[in-house]
Design an enzyme around this catalytic site. Structure first.
Site, PDB file in Angstrom:
ATOM      1  N   HIS A   1       0.811  -1.215   0.000  1.00 20.22           N
ATOM      2  CA  HIS A   1       0.000   0.000   0.000  1.00 20.22           C
ATOM      3  C   HIS A   1       0.846   1.267   0.000  1.00 20.22           C
ATOM      4  CE1 HIS A   1      -3.689  -2.416   1.177  1.00 20.22           C
ATOM      5  NE2 HIS A   1      -3.879  -1.912  -0.013  1.00 20.22           N
TER       6      HIS A   1
ATOM      7  N   GLU B   1     -10.511 -11.596  -5.111  1.00 23.50           N
ATOM      8  CA  GLU B   1      -9.056 -11.470  -4.981  1.00 23.50           C
ATOM      9  C   GLU B   1      -8.411 -12.643  -4.248  1.00 23.50           C
ATOM     10  OE1 GLU B   1      -8.307  -7.661  -3.093  1.00 23.50           O
ATOM     11  OE2 GLU B   1      -9.979  -7.901  -1.713  1.00 23.50           O
TER      12      GLU B   1
ATOM     13  N   ASP C   1      -3.984  -8.587  -4.794  1.00 26.08           N
ATOM     14  CA  ASP C   1      -4.142  -9.698  -3.860  1.00 26.08           C
ATOM     15  C   ASP C   1      -4.319 -11.018  -4.591  1.00 26.08           C
ATOM     16  OD1 ASP C   1      -3.851  -8.800  -1.205  1.00 26.08           O
ATOM     17  OD2 ASP C   1      -5.665  -7.606  -1.463  1.00 26.08           O
TER      18      ASP C   1
ATOM     19  N   CYS D   1      -9.329  -3.521 -10.764  1.00 28.61           N
ATOM     20  CA  CYS D   1      -8.813  -2.338 -10.058  1.00 28.61           C
ATOM     21  C   CYS D   1      -7.443  -2.548  -9.436  1.00 28.61           C
ATOM     22  CB  CYS D   1      -9.800  -1.896  -8.993  1.00 28.61           C
ATOM     23  SG  CYS D   1     -10.081  -3.163  -7.769  1.00 28.61           S
TER      24      CYS D   1
HETATM   25  C1  PEP Z   1      -6.056  -5.468  -5.040  1.00 27.42           C
HETATM   26  O1  PEP Z   1      -5.856  -6.314  -4.162  1.00 27.42           O
HETATM   27  O2  PEP Z   1      -5.722  -5.616  -6.227  1.00 27.42           O
HETATM   28  C2  PEP Z   1      -6.723  -4.200  -4.708  1.00 27.42           C
HETATM   29  C3  PEP Z   1      -7.208  -3.424  -5.645  1.00 27.42           C
HETATM   30  O3  PEP Z   1      -6.808  -3.839  -3.420  1.00 27.42           O
HETATM   31  P1  PEP Z   1      -5.572  -3.485  -2.471  1.00 27.42           P
HETATM   32  O4  PEP Z   1      -4.368  -3.240  -3.334  1.00 27.42           O
HETATM   33  O5  PEP Z   1      -5.977  -2.269  -1.717  1.00 27.42           O
HETATM   34  O6  PEP Z   1      -5.476  -4.685  -1.624  1.00 27.42           O
HETATM   35 MG    MG Z   2      -6.870  -6.187  -2.290  1.00 19.84          MG
END
Ligand code: PEP
Ligand code: MG
Length: 688
Positions: free
Chosen positions: A293, A532, A556, A603
């Site tokens: 993150h 995910e 994920d 996403c």
């Molecule tokens: C992902 O896991 O691809 C996602 C969009 O969420 P995050 O990166 O916040 O886990």
């Molecule tokens: Mg995620």
């Protein structure tokens, strides 16, 4: 009875880990063993009880009397004396292995954003500082109390300033945490106890603040309620600030000079949010990977960042000159004059990507053969809301709402959240925004007292929400109320199967009913599932029949499909986005959604990498969500390719056996089909 006087010489004092070792040794003997402080009012502790030992708050320099009494008193005393002399058998990671260097040192890591920056190191680590005891003359006690009060006043001014800035830069929702800090700072339990301690014990203000702070902390850490226990980290924060101001070391987040490069073992997203980002030029961390993150936020903010530098932090000192080269994924500490001159020619402080000047394209993009693809924005902080329109996004495909819980366990009020979601809906406009329920628990920070053994597989995301329904209900209510003022939908993170969705929907239905009973203004929203984890992929058809849409979280999905921690630099070679198993998971999910006639927003970070975006379209995706600044680039690429050709390439990839094979095929096919769109540095690199 046998007794001995001993001094605590270990750097961190008799803290929890050292105390645990002492308990282990003491418990081997039948004799009783007590420790008594020889300063202060002679507090005593049972050497076989960790809580009792911790209440002594014996930091380095403390002199203790050890008394052993019983059949094996001599052996017991010898064993304890031995343990003291070995500094409690702690293996200190002090930096002895990696003394600071003064010669040029290059370290390889992973560049997770763009840019080359020359600056000065600012070391940042949530940590404690050493405090020493001094005996104060009667005549000087009033002076110590005044020093303490001055430090409280200074801390208050700092916290108010930070709170104001957080409010302006991050929105009101983020500033509440500093309200809590201010409350602690002014709590009579803290201020009166410290002043009393100074007078009673003739102690210096630092020592008094430390002892009282430690006692308060030990009370909090024993509380059997996770929410209350977390307040402990705030007390710790406030005490550290007071100590910093007393010792003149300055606040934890010092005023940043113009060319600060933050160097840290790891950085929590909430720590980044607290910094004055106008002055941060770059970030270099020991931990982290492309999809951690911290890296995602750095890219979103346009900060040059290199992560995964392993033991780099220990080799630095604040003020050292440093070059951060995110293009090569490298940092250079103490650059030689020659190196510096070379880099001065190349320096490119990336900074937030400026919004394109003049009218920009917005709305979906069409491929050459007419397939429409929506391009949406991933947003983390209110500072990014403006970028949604500036870069021509079709609304917000993913609002990572976690900053509203800036520290685990602390939450913005329903009202504060409501305001944030309302401004999000305004920024997103007609295309709307998808708010993700809090996805916390996976990446925990150093201030979390009780870490799970395996956080990524632990009480994360939907599981956290279902276990902390009061937190979930507050968020859900705020979303439903804000939905009356704009287009919002809600996505449930990391669902494993239909059961997770049903449980989440049950809570949402209850809140809808309550809002209706209260005659509040609210609106029903569409509910989606983040796909995910492998079990969700494998049961995607069933989940599809219970939700309005899917979001594919490829970050994920790679982590869980390949069992590779996305933030662990040691395994980053195994984090292969183009692994056939990942591509198969994506393809299967898209197909299941297609059959159920529900949309899928992709996403993860994959969508914002142009070459990968083409593959996603080839696999059947028509809705991509990414860092706003990447939208124009992805739009440009997709408008110049045929979706049918992308499909041909994607199908070939699906038939391959390894990530290496897929990457090689992508390099060759893309070079042959779209040479001007994909120069070699935009394609997956062959591993050396
Ligand atoms: C992902 O896991 O691809 C996602 C969009 O969420 P995050 O990166 O916040 O886990
Ligand atoms: Mg995620």
């Amino acid at each position: 009875m046998e007794e001995r006087r001993l001094q605590v010489t270990s750097r961190l004092g008799l803290h929890a880990r050292a105390a645990a070792n002492l308990v282990r040794v003491a418990s081997r003997f039948q004799s009783s063993l007590t420790l008594q402080r020889l300063d202060g009012n002679g507090e005593e502790a049972d050497a076989k009880s960790i809580l009792s030992i911790l209440t002594l708050a014996a930091s380095r320099g403390t002199v203790l009397r050890i008394v052993a009494s019983g059949v094996d008193e001599q052996e017991a005393l010898d064993a304890v004396v031995g343990l003291f002399s070995r500094d409690f058998d702690e293996i200190e990671k002090s930096g002895a292995d990696f003394p600071p260097v003064t010669q040029e040192l290059r370290c390889k890591g992973l560049g997770v954003s763009d840019g080359i920056v020359i600056g000065r190191v600012l070391r940042l680590q949530e940590g404690t500082r050493d405090v020493y005891r001094a005996v104060i003359e009667e005549a000087d006690l009033e002076r110590e109390r005044r020093r303490f009060r001055a430090s409280v006043r200074l801390s208050r001014r700092q916290l108010e300033a930070i709170k104001d800035r957080a409010e302006k830069e991050l929105g009101r929702g983020h500033a509440y945490i500093f309200d809590a800090h201010l409350l602690f700072l002014e709590d009579a339990k803290l201020t009166r106890d410290v002043e009393d301690y100074i007078v009673k014990e003739r102690a210096n203000a630092e020592w008094a603040a430390k002892v009282v702070g430690d006692r308060l902390l030990s009370i909090y850490t024993q509380i059997n309620d996770e929410y209350l226990r977390e307040r402990g980290s705030d007390i710790e924060d406030v005490i550290q600030r007071l100590l910093a101001n007393l010792t003149g070391e300055g606040p934890k987040y010092p005023n940043l000079s113009e060319d600060a490069v933050i160097v840290s073992p790891d950085l929590l997203p909430s720590t980044i949010a607290e910094l004055n980002l106008n002055h941060v030029k770059a970030i270099a961390t020991d931990a982290g990977g492309w999809t951690s993150h911290m890296a995602i936020i750095a890219r979103g903010l346009g900060l040059t960042a290199v992560v995964g530098l392993r033991n780099f932090y220990q080799r630095t000192r604040t003020g050292d000159r440093i070059i951060v080269d995110a293009r090569r994924g490298e940092v250079v500490l103490h650059p030689a004059q020659e190196t510096l001159e070379q880099y001065q020619l190349m320096e490119d402080t990336h900074g937030p990507t400026p919004a394109p000047a003049g009218p920009i394209d917005c709305g979906p993009v069409a491929t050459l053969d007419g397939v429409q693809i929506s391009l949406r924005a991933n947003v983390e902080l209110p500072t990014e809301f403006q970028a949604v329109r500036d870069f021509g996004a079709c609304g917000v495909g993913l609002f990572r709402s976690e900053f509203l819980l800036s520290r685990p366990g602390l939450m913005s009020s329903e009202e504060e959240q409501y305001e944030t979601y309302k401004s999000l809906a305004q920024a997103a406009g007609e295309y709307g925004a998808v708010v993700r329920l809090f996805d916390v628990g996976g990446e925990v920070g150093p201030d979390v007292k009780e870490r799970e053994r395996n956080p990524a597989l632990g009480l994360r995301a939907v599981r956290f929400n279902l276990r902390h329904k009061e937190i979930m209900r507050t968020q859900v209510r705020a979303i439903l109320r804000a939905a009356a003022a704009g287009h919002l939908s809600l996505v449930v993170p990391m669902v494993a199967d239909v059961a997770d969705i049903r449980s989440a929907k049950h809570v949402i239905d209850e809140e809808l009913e309550r809002l209706a009973a209260e005659q509040a203004s609210f609106s029903e929203v569409q509910i989606g599932a983040m796909i995910e984890v492998p079990s969700a992929v494998l049961t995607a058809e069933r989940i599809a029949s219970e939700v309005d849409f899917f979001e594919l979280g490829t970050n994920d999905l790679v982590q869980y499909t390949l069992a590779v921690d996305r933030g662990n630099d040691k395994v980053s070679d195994w984090f292969r986005t183009l692994h056939p198993a990942v591509l198969y998971g994506i393809s299967r999910t898209l197909q299941a959604a297609n059959e159920a006639s529900i949309p899928v927003i992709v996403c993860g970070e994959m969508a914002s990498t142009p070459a990968y975006a083409v593959l996603l379209v080839g696999l059947g995706a028509s809705d991509l969500s990414m860092i706003p600044a990447m939208i124009p680039r992805v739009r440009g690429v997709l408008s110049q390719i045929n979706a049918t050709e992308a499909r041909e390439v994607a199908l070939k990839c699906l038939s391959l056996a390894t990530a290496d094979d897929v990457e090689e095929l992508v390099r060759n096919e893309f070079k042959a089909r779209w040479p001007e769109l994909f120069p070699p540095n935009t394609l997956p690199k062959a591993l050396e």
